[in-house]
Design a protein around this motif. Structure first.
Motif, short mmCIF file in Angstrom:
data_model
loop_
_atom_site.label_atom_id
_atom_site.label_comp_id
_atom_site.label_asym_id
_atom_site.label_seq_id
_atom_site.Cartn_x
_atom_site.Cartn_y
_atom_site.Cartn_z
N ASP B 64 -3.45 1.69 -7.12
CA ASP B 64 -4.42 1.19 -6.14
C ASP B 64 -4.34 1.90 -4.80
N VAL B 65 -3.25 2.61 -4.57
CA VAL B 65 -3.04 3.21 -3.25
C VAL B 65 -3.13 4.73 -3.29
N GLU B 66 -3.92 5.28 -2.38
CA GLU B 66 -3.95 6.73 -2.20
C GLU B 66 -3.53 7.00 -0.76
N CYS B 67 -2.74 8.03 -0.57
CA CYS B 67 -2.42 8.40 0.81
C CYS B 67 -2.19 9.88 0.97
N PHE B 68 -2.43 10.34 2.18
CA PHE B 68 -2.13 11.72 2.56
C PHE B 68 -0.85 11.69 3.37
N ILE B 69 0.01 12.65 3.14
CA ILE B 69 1.22 12.76 3.94
C ILE B 69 1.37 14.19 4.42
N ILE B 104 0.41 19.55 3.28
CA ILE B 104 -0.35 18.31 3.19
C ILE B 104 -0.31 17.87 1.73
N VAL B 105 0.15 16.64 1.54
CA VAL B 105 0.41 16.11 0.21
C VAL B 105 -0.49 14.89 -0.01
N LYS B 106 -1.02 14.75 -1.22
CA LYS B 106 -1.74 13.52 -1.53
C LYS B 106 -1.02 12.82 -2.67
N LEU B 107 -0.77 11.54 -2.47
CA LEU B 107 -0.10 10.72 -3.48
C LEU B 107 -1.03 9.64 -3.99
N ARG B 108 -0.83 9.27 -5.24
CA ARG B 108 -1.51 8.10 -5.80
C ARG B 108 -0.40 7.17 -6.27
N LEU B 109 -0.38 5.96 -5.71
CA LEU B 109 0.73 5.04 -5.95
C LEU B 109 0.23 3.67 -6.36
N LYS B 110 1.15 2.89 -6.92
CA LYS B 110 0.78 1.56 -7.37
C LYS B 110 0.68 0.58 -6.20
N LYS B 111 1.59 0.74 -5.23
CA LYS B 111 1.55 -0.18 -4.09
C LYS B 111 2.01 0.53 -2.82
N ILE B 112 1.58 -0.01 -1.70
CA ILE B 112 1.90 0.57 -0.39
C ILE B 112 3.40 0.82 -0.25
N ALA B 113 4.18 -0.13 -0.72
CA ALA B 113 5.63 -0.02 -0.55
C ALA B 113 6.20 1.26 -1.18
N ILE B 115 5.20 4.15 -0.81
CA ILE B 115 5.18 5.26 0.16
C ILE B 115 6.57 5.45 0.74
N GLU B 116 7.25 4.34 0.94
CA GLU B 116 8.57 4.39 1.57
C GLU B 116 9.53 5.27 0.77
N HIS B 117 9.46 5.17 -0.52
CA HIS B 117 10.37 5.97 -1.36
C HIS B 117 10.18 7.46 -1.12
N PHE B 118 8.92 7.88 -1.02
CA PHE B 118 8.64 9.30 -0.78
C PHE B 118 9.17 9.73 0.59
N ILE B 119 8.82 8.95 1.58
CA ILE B 119 9.22 9.29 2.95
C ILE B 119 10.75 9.35 3.09
N ASN B 120 11.41 8.37 2.53
CA ASN B 120 12.88 8.36 2.60
C ASN B 120 13.48 9.57 1.88
N SER B 127 10.04 15.92 8.32
CA SER B 127 9.45 14.72 8.92
C SER B 127 8.04 14.56 8.36
N THR B 128 7.54 13.34 8.41
CA THR B 128 6.25 13.06 7.79
C THR B 128 5.31 12.29 8.71
N GLU B 129 4.04 12.42 8.40
CA GLU B 129 2.99 11.66 9.09
C GLU B 129 2.08 11.15 7.98
N THR B 130 1.96 9.83 7.90
CA THR B 130 1.25 9.24 6.76
C THR B 130 -0.13 8.70 7.13
N TYR B 131 -1.08 8.92 6.23
CA TYR B 131 -2.44 8.39 6.38
C TYR B 131 -2.81 7.69 5.09
N VAL B 132 -3.05 6.41 5.16
CA VAL B 132 -3.43 5.66 3.97
C VAL B 132 -4.95 5.69 3.81
N VAL B 133 -5.39 5.96 2.59
CA VAL B 133 -6.83 6.04 2.32
C VAL B 133 -7.46 4.65 2.33
#
Lengths: 150, 150
Positions: B64-69, B104-113, B115-120, B127-133
Motif C-alpha cells: 500500500d505504500v510507495e515512497c521516494f528516498i 534516488i530510490v523508489k520503494l514499494r512497501l506493505k506499511k509505512i513502518a 520505511i524505517e528498516h531501509f533508512i536504518n 543519509s536519506t531524505e524520504t518522500y511518501v507518495v
DNA sequence: GTTGAAAGACACCATCC
DNA sequence: GGATGGTGTCTTTCAAC
C-alpha cells in the motif's frame, strides 16, 4: 481476494514473458491449462493483473536523457500544475508526495536542453529542483516474494 | 536503426496489449501478417522492444505504500551502497543522479513502518531524505510521438 | 511488401474427479 | 478446488509472387 503462491508464480512468469500461452504457462506451474486460464482470468477481473504491455528501450528511440524534477507549487496553484502535467509530453510519471516538495516528476527527453523548456513552463507558478540521471542500478524488486518458490 | 511511423504504431499497440497476435496487429496497422511479424522480430533483435511484460496492481498484493528516498552516500562508500541496493527487496528502481543527492530510490512497501528498516540499514554509510507518495497524476507519456498517427 | 495454403498450436467447452 | 479429451478456430510459417 486470496492470492496464493501459484497465482504469484503465474504473475511472475507473465511479468517475464506476457506472451506465454495458457498452455505453456500451465506446463511451467504444473497445472492443467483450464485451471491456469481460470486463474489468469480471475487475476484480470480482480484487477491484480492490470494489463499486458512491453518494455521499450527509449534510448534507441532517441530519448537519451532521463531526469527527475522536484516541483514546489507556489501560492496554491495546484490545479494549474495538474492541468499542465497532464498535457506535457514525455512525462514518465508524476507523483504527489509528502515531504519537502509537492511533486516528483520523471521526464525522458531527447537532449539535456529540453529540460529548460519544462522548467521555464512551470516557472510562473512553481519552483523546480532538477536531477539528471547518470545511470540505473540493478535491483531485485522481489514484490512477489517468490525467491523460495522458483 | 531506422524506425518509421509503422514501427512506432506497432510499439504503441503492443504497449497497450502485448498479447496481440501478429494477425490482429497486422489488421490494425493495415499490413500483412508476415510483414508485421518481420517488423516485430526486427524491433526485438535491435533491442528497441526489450520484452513482453504485465502491469501489476501492487496495492492489491498488499503493497500500500510507495515512497521516494534520496540517498546521499558519505565518505565515498558507493560500493557499499551499490551492494546494498542490489540486494534490498521491494526496490522499484534506483538511479544514480547528478544533483544535490547521489541516488534516488523508489520503494514499494506493505506499511509505512517498513520505511524505517531501509533508512536504518543505510544510516551507517549514507543519509536519506524520504518522500511518501500521496497520489499519482495522470500523464500522457507520448514518447512515440504518435498523436497524429492514431 | 502481398497472397494463399498447410501444419500445428491454441483456447474453449463439456465432463469428470 | 482440479484434470482430461475433443472440437473448431486461430496462428504462424513458408513458398511463390
Amino acid at each position: 481476494m486470496k492470492i496464493d503462491d501459484l497465482d504469484k508464480k503465474i504473475l511472475y512468469l507473465l511479468s517475464k514473458d506476457s506472451r506465454l500461452s495458457m498452455r505453456e504457462l500451465a506446463k511451467r506451474v504444473h497445472l492443467s491449462s483450464p485451471s491456469v486460464t481460470e486463474r489468469v482470468r480471475r487475476l484480470e477481473s480482480e484487477g491484480v493483473l492490470k494489463g499486458y504491455t512491453i518494455e521499450i528501450d527509449y534510448k534507441k528511440l532517441g530519448f537519451d536523457v532521463e531526469c527527475f524534477i522536484e516541483v514546489t507549487v507556489r501560492n496554491g496553484q495546484y490545479i494549474k500544475f495538474n492541468n499542465f502535467i497532464n498535457e506535457y509530453p514525455f512525462v514518465e510519471f508524476c507523483y504527489r508526495i509528502a515531504g519537502k516538495t509537492c511533486y516528483i516528476v520523471k521526464l525522458r527527453l531527447k537532449k539535456i536542453a529540453d529540460i529548460e523548456h519544462f522548467i521555464n513552463s512551470v516557472n510562473s507558478f512553481a519552483s523546480t529542483e532538477t536531477y539528471v540521471v547518470i545511470s540505473k542500478n540493478e535491483t531485485k524488486s522481489d514484490y512477489l516474494e517468490l525467491e523460495e518458490l522458483i
